[in-house]
Every structure is written in structure tokens, then in C-alpha cells.
Design a protein around this motif. Structure first.
Motif, PDB file in Angstrom:
ATOM      1  N   SER A   1       0.814  -1.213   0.000  1.00 26.38           N
ATOM      2  CA  SER A   1       0.000   0.000   0.000  1.00 26.38           C
ATOM      3  C   SER A   1       0.842   1.254   0.000  1.00 26.38           C
ATOM      4  CB  SER A   1      -0.934   0.011   1.216  1.00 26.38           C
ATOM      5  OG  SER A   1      -1.896  -1.021   1.112  1.00 26.38           O
ATOM      6  N   SER A   2       2.131   1.118   0.297  1.00 27.63           N
ATOM      7  CA  SER A   2       3.054   2.249   0.273  1.00 27.63           C
ATOM      8  C   SER A   2       4.475   1.706   0.221  1.00 27.63           C
ATOM      9  CB  SER A   2       2.875   3.134   1.514  1.00 27.63           C
ATOM     10  OG  SER A   2       3.841   4.169   1.538  1.00 27.63           O
ATOM     11  N   TYR A   3       5.392   2.523  -0.307  1.00 27.78           N
ATOM     12  CA  TYR A   3       6.804   2.124  -0.339  1.00 27.78           C
ATOM     13  C   TYR A   3       7.556   2.590   0.909  1.00 27.78           C
ATOM     14  CZ  TYR A   3       6.136   0.796  -5.203  1.00 27.78           C
ATOM     15  OH  TYR A   3       5.698   0.199  -6.354  1.00 27.78           O
ATOM     16  N   TYR A   4       6.971   3.504   1.674  1.00 26.96           N
ATOM     17  CA  TYR A   4       7.571   3.991   2.923  1.00 26.96           C
ATOM     18  C   TYR A   4       9.025   4.427   2.708  1.00 26.96           C
ATOM     19  CZ  TYR A   4       3.579   1.294   4.607  1.00 26.96           C
ATOM     20  OH  TYR A   4       2.315   0.778   4.799  1.00 26.96           O
ATOM     21  N   THR A   5       9.269   5.176   1.651  1.00 28.13           N
ATOM     22  CA  THR A   5      10.642   5.526   1.291  1.00 28.13           C
ATOM     23  C   THR A   5      11.343   6.404   2.336  1.00 28.13           C
ATOM     24  OG1 THR A   5       9.729   7.346  -0.019  1.00 28.13           O
ATOM     25  CG2 THR A   5      10.276   5.321  -1.186  1.00 28.13           C
ATOM     26  N   LEU A   6      10.585   7.187   3.077  1.00 34.17           N
ATOM     27  CA  LEU A   6      11.204   8.072   4.065  1.00 34.17           C
ATOM     28  C   LEU A   6      11.506   7.385   5.390  1.00 34.17           C
ATOM     29  CD1 LEU A   6       9.223  11.408   3.546  1.00 34.17           C
ATOM     30  CD2 LEU A   6      11.477  10.779   2.672  1.00 34.17           C
ATOM     31  N   VAL A   7      10.878   6.255   5.643  1.00 32.05           N
ATOM     32  CA  VAL A   7      11.088   5.577   6.929  1.00 32.05           C
ATOM     33  C   VAL A   7      12.535   5.113   7.109  1.00 32.05           C
ATOM     34  CG1 VAL A   7      10.423   3.586   8.337  1.00 32.05           C
ATOM     35  CG2 VAL A   7       8.674   4.919   7.152  1.00 32.05           C
ATOM     36  N   PRO A   8      13.146   4.419   6.128  1.00 35.22           N
ATOM     37  CA  PRO A   8      14.554   4.039   6.298  1.00 35.22           C
ATOM     38  C   PRO A   8      15.469   5.247   6.467  1.00 35.22           C
ATOM     39  CG  PRO A   8      13.563   2.828   4.478  1.00 35.22           C
ATOM     40  CD  PRO A   8      12.596   3.906   4.856  1.00 35.22           C
ATOM     41  N   VAL A   9      15.180   6.344   5.769  1.00 36.52           N
ATOM     42  CA  VAL A   9      16.002   7.553   5.886  1.00 36.52           C
ATOM     43  C   VAL A   9      15.916   8.116   7.305  1.00 36.52           C
ATOM     44  CG1 VAL A   9      16.329   9.912   5.063  1.00 36.52           C
ATOM     45  CG2 VAL A   9      15.754   8.094   3.444  1.00 36.52           C
ATOM     46  N   ALA A  10      14.708   8.130   7.866  1.00 40.15           N
ATOM     47  CA  ALA A  10      14.529   8.653   9.222  1.00 40.15           C
ATOM     48  C   ALA A  10      15.271   7.797  10.250  1.00 40.15           C
ATOM     49  CB  ALA A  10      13.041   8.708   9.560  1.00 40.15           C
ATOM     50  N   TRP A  11      15.157   6.464  10.103  1.00 43.67           N
ATOM     51  CA  TRP A  11      15.872   5.575  11.014  1.00 43.67           C
ATOM     52  C   TRP A  11      17.382   5.722  10.857  1.00 43.67           C
ATOM     53  CZ3 TRP A  11      14.531   2.737  15.110  1.00 43.67           C
ATOM     54  CH2 TRP A  11      13.180   2.468  15.318  1.00 43.67           C
ATOM     55  N   ALA A  12      17.850   5.825   9.616  1.00 43.13           N
ATOM     56  CA  ALA A  12      19.281   5.976   9.372  1.00 43.13           C
ATOM     57  C   ALA A  12      19.803   7.269   9.966  1.00 43.13           C
ATOM     58  CB  ALA A  12      19.558   5.928   7.869  1.00 43.13           C
ATOM     59  N   ALA A  13      19.032   8.340   9.857  1.00 43.20           N
ATOM     60  CA  ALA A  13      19.437   9.624  10.427  1.00 43.20           C
ATOM     61  C   ALA A  13      19.529   9.539  11.946  1.00 43.20           C
ATOM     62  CB  ALA A  13      18.451  10.710  10.013  1.00 43.20           C
ATOM     63  N   ALA A  14      18.557   8.851  12.563  1.00 40.63           N
ATOM     64  CA  ALA A  14      18.577   8.703  14.013  1.00 40.63           C
ATOM     65  C   ALA A  14      19.791   7.905  14.476  1.00 40.63           C
ATOM     66  CB  ALA A  14      17.291   8.023  14.476  1.00 40.63           C
ATOM     67  N   LEU A  15      20.107   6.846  13.746  1.00 39.39           N
ATOM     68  CA  LEU A  15      21.278   6.041  14.099  1.00 39.39           C
ATOM     69  C   LEU A  15      22.570   6.828  13.894  1.00 39.39           C
ATOM     70  CD1 LEU A  15      20.196   2.623  12.518  1.00 39.39           C
ATOM     71  CD2 LEU A  15      20.329   3.182  14.950  1.00 39.39           C
ATOM     72  N   ALA A  16      22.619   7.588  12.808  1.00 42.27           N
ATOM     73  CA  ALA A  16      23.829   8.368  12.524  1.00 42.27           C
ATOM     74  C   ALA A  16      24.076   9.436  13.583  1.00 42.27           C
ATOM     75  CB  ALA A  16      23.714   9.016  11.145  1.00 42.27           C
ATOM     76  N   LEU A  17      23.013   9.963  14.174  1.00 40.78           N
ATOM     77  CA  LEU A  17      23.164  10.977  15.220  1.00 40.78           C
ATOM     78  C   LEU A  17      23.832  10.412  16.473  1.00 40.78           C
ATOM     79  CD1 LEU A  17      19.760  12.879  14.973  1.00 40.78           C
ATOM     80  CD2 LEU A  17      22.026  13.758  14.397  1.00 40.78           C
ATOM     81  N   LEU A  18      23.733   9.093  16.660  1.00 43.46           N
ATOM     82  CA  LEU A  18      24.325   8.467  17.842  1.00 43.46           C
ATOM     83  C   LEU A  18      25.811   8.155  17.666  1.00 43.46           C
ATOM     84  CD1 LEU A  18      21.483   5.926  18.701  1.00 43.46           C
ATOM     85  CD2 LEU A  18      21.880   8.174  19.728  1.00 43.46           C
ATOM     86  N   VAL A  19      26.270   8.151  16.411  1.00 42.07           N
ATOM     87  CA  VAL A  19      27.652   7.749  16.133  1.00 42.07           C
ATOM     88  C   VAL A  19      28.692   8.660  16.796  1.00 42.07           C
ATOM     89  CG1 VAL A  19      29.367   7.501  14.297  1.00 42.07           C
ATOM     90  CG2 VAL A  19      27.084   6.532  14.011  1.00 42.07           C
ATOM     91  N   PRO A  20      28.563   9.992  16.743  1.00 40.53           N
ATOM     92  CA  PRO A  20      29.634  10.848  17.288  1.00 40.53           C
ATOM     93  C   PRO A  20      29.826  10.728  18.798  1.00 40.53           C
ATOM     94  CG  PRO A  20      28.224  12.075  15.787  1.00 40.53           C
ATOM     95  CD  PRO A  20      27.539  10.780  16.068  1.00 40.53           C
TER      96      PRO A  20
END
Length: 204
Positions: free
Chosen positions: A33-52
Motif C-alpha cells: 500500500s506504500s513504499y515507505y521511502t522516508l522511513v529508512p532515511v529517518a531511522w538511518a538519520a537517528a542512528l547516525a546521530l548516535l555515532v559521534p
């Protein structure tokens, strides 16, 4: 998603069910019903914020190195989480339900189920990626039949699909919907029942 043989069986089942009722049954099978293309980007951004954070406290690396590692983490996470086998699992269940329900309603209107003479159209809808199935009935049916009446049909449908038997699931759901319609909307005294909707399953 479904074989031509199963499509033919479903068409026959719809005709058999409608032979006992003035209601109309239509089936739609969606890959997603949807490709949810922004969901992986949002999760990736959240994970990347924890890296530093650990790198700042436990290393003496310069900010430029930490920044590059953060970018690598973001890109890598976005690629992994964008895989279809992962993407749908990280979408909240409520979001998947709402998207699938919205698609079901759009199909209800797009396929003309609201245009039957007695407002007796019934849509059997399945969205595979969301693991979602529902039955949408028109206003004329909702005046006599509560949503709980369709639960058994949805249950047998989802059970069969979970076992990989999509065609059998639709057949069982059609039979149960037909029984409900025959009880509340039997054929008129003359026995005439104009076929107002195509007797088939549509894949989208």
C-alpha cells in the motif's frame, strides 16, 4: 502474486455467491500500500546521530574523521534499512494499518462499489506487504450488518494467506461474505440479480 487458475476460481466463487444474494462482491489484492521511502532515511538519520557520541568521549579523532564516519553510518544504514525485507518491519504497525486501510478505501471508490443500485457492494481487500486484510461494505449493507459479521471471513483469509494459500483464502472469504449477504440481502421475489460489478480479483 496469484495464478490465473486461482483468478478463475475466485471469479467462479464470486458468481456462485452472488447467485444467492442481491449483493455484489469484488476482490483486490495489493502487493503493497506504500513504499515507505522516508522511513529508512529517518531511522538511518537517528542512528547516525548516535555515532559521534562514543567517538567524542572515547577517542581523540578529529571532528573531520568523526563526521566522515557519521556519513558512512548514515549511508550504510539507509541502504540496509531500504531493503524490502527490512523496510516493512521497521514501519510502525499503526502506520502500516492506516496506509493499507486508505488504499482499501481508494479501491472501494475507484472500482465503483459505491455505485450499485442498492448500495450493496462488498470489497475484500488484501495488502500483502502490510499483512493487512479487511472487508469494506457499502452504506446499504452497513445499515443491516455490523462490522463484526466480517471478522470470521477476515480470519480465514489471513490464515490461508499466512500459509501461502492466497487463492484459497479469497475463496473462503467469498463464501462467508456470500452467506452473510444471502441472509440479509436475499434475491428479490423474481430472482433477478443484475451483475453490476465485474466478477473478478484485481491485482494492484
Amino acid at each position: 502474486m496469484i495464478s490465473d487458475n486461482d483468478k478463475a476460481r475466485i471469479a467462479d466463487a464470486i458468481r456462485a455467491a452472488e447467485a444467492k444474494t442481491s449483493g455484489e462482491i469484488f476482490c483486490v489484492l495489493a502487493q503493497q500500500s506504500s513504499y515507505y521511502t522516508l522511513v529508512p532515511v529517518a531511522w538511518a538519520a537517528a542512528l547516525a546521530l548516535l555515532v559521534p557520541l562514543p567517538l567524542i568521549y572515547f577517542t581523540f579523532w578529529p571532528a573531520s574523521v568523526i563526521y566522515v564516519l557519521q556519513l558512512i553510518a548514515f549511508v550504510g544504514a539507509a541502504i540496509v534499512l531500504s531493503r524490502s525485507s527490512v523496510r516493512y518491519s521497521i514501519v510502525p504497525k499503526r502506520v502500516r494499518h492506516d496506509r493499507a486501510h486508505s488504499t482499501a478505501m481508494r479501491q472501494f471508490w475507484a472500482q465503483g462499489l459505491h455505485k450499485t443500485q442498492g448500495r450493496t457492494g462488498v470489497l475484500i481487500f488484501v495488502s500483502l506487504a502490510e499483512h493487512h486484510a479487511e472487508i469494506v461494505a457499502d452504506a446499504g449493507i452497513n445499515e443491516k450488518v455490523t462490522p463484526e459479521a466480517w471478522r470470521s471471513a477476515v480470519a480465514v483469509l489471513t490464515s490461508a494467506i499466512g500459509e501461502g494459500r492466497i487463492g484459497d483464502g479469497f475463496l473462503a472469504a467469498i463464501a462467508q461474505c456470500g452467506a452473510v449477504l444471502a441472509e440479509h440481502f436475499p434475491l428479490s421475489a423474481g430472482g433477478a440479480n443484475p451483475d453490476e460489478l465485474p466478477d473478478k480479483l484485481v491485482e494492484i
